[in-house]
Design an enzyme around this catalytic site. Structure first.
Site, PDB file in Angstrom:
ATOM      1  N   ASN A 226      19.159  32.571  58.574  1.00 56.10           N
ATOM      2  CA  ASN A 226      19.893  31.335  58.310  1.00 56.10           C
ATOM      3  C   ASN A 226      19.179  30.134  58.908  1.00 56.10           C
ATOM      4  OD1 ASN A 226      21.902  32.629  56.874  1.00 56.10           O
ATOM      5  ND2 ASN A 226      23.294  32.815  58.616  1.00 56.10           N
ATOM      6  N   GLY A 228      15.976  30.016  59.813  1.00 57.76           N
ATOM      7  CA  GLY A 228      14.682  29.883  59.154  1.00 57.76           C
ATOM      8  C   GLY A 228      14.791  29.195  57.808  1.00 57.76           C
ATOM      9  N   GLU A 246       9.265  33.941  60.971  1.00 59.83           N
ATOM     10  CA  GLU A 246       9.465  35.382  61.190  1.00 59.83           C
ATOM     11  C   GLU A 246      10.950  35.567  61.417  1.00 59.83           C
ATOM     12  OE1 GLU A 246      10.355  38.757  62.123  1.00 59.83           O
ATOM     13  OE2 GLU A 246       9.871  38.105  64.146  1.00 59.83           O
ATOM     14  N   CYS A 280      14.735  42.500  65.553  1.00 56.43           N
ATOM     15  CA  CYS A 280      14.753  42.182  64.121  1.00 56.43           C
ATOM     16  C   CYS A 280      14.367  43.379  63.274  1.00 56.43           C
ATOM     17  CB  CYS A 280      13.843  41.000  63.830  1.00 56.43           C
ATOM     18  SG  CYS A 280      12.140  41.206  64.379  1.00 56.43           S
TER      19      CYS A 280
END
Length: 491
Positions: A226, A228, A246, A280
Site C-alpha cells: 500500500n 509502495g 521492495e 515479507c
C-alpha cells in the site's frame, strides 16, 4: 520530552514537527519520544546531502570503501548493544536480532563485491579506439526503512548507495526510531563526512515532505504494498527519479508428499511464523496435497504450532518468537482472522492475544479450502491460511493466483516438480526444500507484480544505486582512410 533525534549536515538537532512516541510492544512502556522533523528540516537535510554530493562522489572509491569497512568494524564492536536495541523496539528475541546484526556486518563485504562485479569499470579494445563502461551515482537518494528489520534492510540500501557515491536522507519507520538513531551514530563515528548521510525521524508528514523534495534524485523503499503504491503514484510523471520498491507478498508454500514429516513441518514453521510472521517472504498460504499424507502433515503442524509460546525478547530459555510490532498490528490480525472465519474459514489453531496491552500473539492456522473467494491480502503476522489441492497443476494455479509475486516454494522429494515450479512460478524467489524466509546474500532479492517494480535488492542493489555511462574513446584523432559517401576533403 524532546531531544536531538535528527542528524542533518553533521549535527544532531531537535525536531520541530509533531511529537512521536515509541512504545514497547511487550508492555506499552515509553521507550523513546521526540518531535518529528518538519518540512523545513527535511528540506535542510536534502540540501545538506546535495552540498555533500560533489566531494563524496569524487572521492576515490577506495576511500569511500574505507569508511564502509570502518562502519562494519564498529558494528562488530557494538553488535550486542545494537541487537538489544532492536529487540527492545521490535520485541524480536535476542537470538534473532543477533543474526540481524551479523547480516548488517556481512553486507559491507558483499556490497563491495557486488559493486565491483555489477557496476565497476570495464574497457574493450576496438580497431580504432576503446569502448569504456563506467557507472555514476544518481545524486541525493531517499532511503525509507521498514520496522521488521530496522537495521538490516535500510543497511541493504545505505551501504550500496554510499559505495556508489550517492548521498542520502534516511527516514526510518516511526515504529523503530531507536535502531536508526544508534546506527547513524556508528556512521558518524566511522568518519562519514557531514551531509553524506542525514537522518529525519517522523511519520507520514515527514515521509511526504521527503518524497516531494525537488533535491531527491532517487527513492529506495522497503515496506508494504500500500505504501509502495502510494510512493509510485506520488512520483508518477517523474521518470528522472530512480524508484526502487521492495514490497510484500501473499506467498505460497506447496507441500507434496515427503517422508520426513517433522522436517517438512519444521520448514513450514520457519516459513510461516519466524519473526512472528513479520517477514515479507513469510508463507501466507500453505498448499497441502489431499490424502492421508497431507492429513498427517497438518496434524503434526497443528501439534507443533500449539506449542509455540511467544515471550519476552530476553526471556530464558529464548522463545521462537516475540510479539508483533504494535497493538494496531494485533488488532489488524485479529480482524483478519475474524473476516476469514465469517467467509467460511475454519480455525485449526486460533490466533490469540496472550494478554491485554501486549503484542504477543499465539500463531494461527485457518483452513480456507472451502472459501470461494479468499482475499488476496498480505496478513503481516503469524496467521497462516491452509488450502488443500489434488494435483500439482492445481497447486501451481493457486500459488500464482495473486497480484503479488515475491516468494513461493516447494517441499517435495521430486526434482521434476521443482523444475516445473521454477519454470511457471510468478515470483522472484522460488525455493525447494528450504524455508521461504531463506535467501542468499549472493543473489538478488525482490519480486514482481505488487511485490516490486523490478528493482531487486541484495546483490543487485548496486544496479539501482548507479547509472551506466558508455564511452567510445581514442587517444588521437585521425582522418579515416575511407571517407563517408558524399564527403570530399580537397587538397
Amino acid at each position: 520530552m524532546n531531544y536531538k533525534a535528527h542528524y542533518i549536515g553533521g549535527r544532531w538537532i531537535e525536531g520541530q514537527g509533531e511529537s512521536i512516541t515509541k512504545f514497547s510492544p511487550i508492555d506499552q512502556q515509553v521507550l523513546w519520544q521526540a518531535n518529528s522533523a518538519d518540512a523545513s528540516q527535511v528540506r535542510a537535510a536534502c540540501h545538506a546531502a546535495r552540498e555533500a554530493f560533489y566531494a563524496w562522489s569524487h572521492l576515490p572509491a577506495s576511500e569511500r570503501i574505507k569508511v564502509i569497512q570502518t562502519f562494519a568494524a564498529l558494528l562488530n564492536e557494538e553488535k550486542e548493544t545494537l541487537a538489544r536495541v532492536i529487540s527492545q523496539e521490535t520485541s524480536k528475541p535476542l537470538w534473532e536480532t543477533r543474526t540481524e546484526i551479523q547480516s548488517m556486518i556481512g553486507k559491507a563485504a558483499i556490497s563491495i563485491e557486488a559493486w565491483e562485479q555489477r557496476t565497476g569499470e570495464s574497457e574493450t579494445i576496438m580497431p580504432d579506439g576503446r569502448a569504456l563502461l563506467r557507472h555514476r551515482p544518481h545524486g541525493v537518494m531517499a532511503v525509507f526503512g521498514p520496522y521488521n528489520f530496522p537495521g538490516h534492510l535500510p543497511n541493504g540500501h545505505i551501504i550500496p548507495a554510499l559505495i556508489a557515491g550517492n548521498t542520502l536522507v534516511f527516514k526510518p519507520s516511526e515504529l523503530t526510531p531507536m535502531t536508526a538513531e544508534e546506527t547513524v551514530k556508528l556512521w558518524e563515528k566511522a568518519g562519514l563526512p557531514a551531509g553524506v548521510l542525514n537522518l529525519v525521524q517522523g511519520a507520514r508528514s515527514t515521509g511526504t515532505a521527503l518524497l516531494e523534495d525537488k533535491q531527491i534524485d532517487g527513492v529506495l523503499f522497503t515496506g508494504s504494498a500500500n505504501t509502495g503504491f502510494h510512493f509510485h503514484r506520488m512520483l508518477g510523471g517523474q521518470p528522472e527519479k530512480m524508484l526502487a520498491l521492495e514490497m510484500g507478498g501473499n506467498n505460497a508454500l506447496i507441500v507434496d508428499a515427503y517422508d520426513d514429516i517433522d522436517a517438512a513441518v519444521y520448514t513450514i514453521v520457519q516459513s510461516a511464523f519466524i519473526s512472528a510472521g513479520q517477514r515479507c517472504t513469510c508463507a501466507r498460504r500453505l498448499l497441502v496435497k489431499n490424502g492421508a499424507h497431507g492429513d498427517a502433515v497438518i496434524k503434526r503442524l497443528v501439534e507443533v504450532t500449539e506449542r509455540i509460546v511467544p515471550s519476552h525478547w530476553d526471556a530464558q530459555p529464548q522463545p521462537f518468537i516475540g510479539g508483533v510490532i504494535s497493538l494496531q498490528a494485533v488488532q489488524n490480525l485479529l480482524e483478519a482472522q475474524d473476516r476469514l472465519q465469517k467467509l467460511g474459514g475454519i480455525s485449526l489453531v486460533s490466533l490469540e492475544q496472550c494478554q491485554p496491552q501486549s503484542t504477543l500473539l499465539t500463531p494461527g492456522i485457518i483452513d480456507v479450502s472451502q472459501v470461494a473467494d479468499v482475499p488476496d491480502e498480505e496478513y503481516f503476522g503469524p496467521l497462516l491460511m491452509l488450502m488443500r489441492y489434488d494435483t500439482f497443476d492445481e497447486a501451481l494455479a493457486i500459488a500464482n493466483n495473486t497480484r503479488f509475486g515475491l516468494a513461493t516454494g516447494l517441499i517435495s522429494p521430486d526434482a521434476a516438480l521443482f523444475q516445473r515450479l521454477s519454470e511457471d512460478a510468478r515470483a522472484g524467489i522460488v525455493n525447494w526444500n528450504k524455508p521461504l524466509t531463506g535467501a542468499s546474500s549472493k543473489a538478488p532479492f525482490g519480486g514482481i507484480g505488487a511485490s516490486g517494480n523490478y528493482r531487486p535488492s541484495a546483490y543487485y542493489a548496486a544496479d539501482y544505486c548507479a547509472w551506466p555511462m558508455a564511452s567510445l574513446v581514442a587517444d588521437e584523432l585521425t582522418l579515416p582512410e575511407t571517407l563517408a559517401p558524399g564527403l570530399h576533403f580537397p587538397d
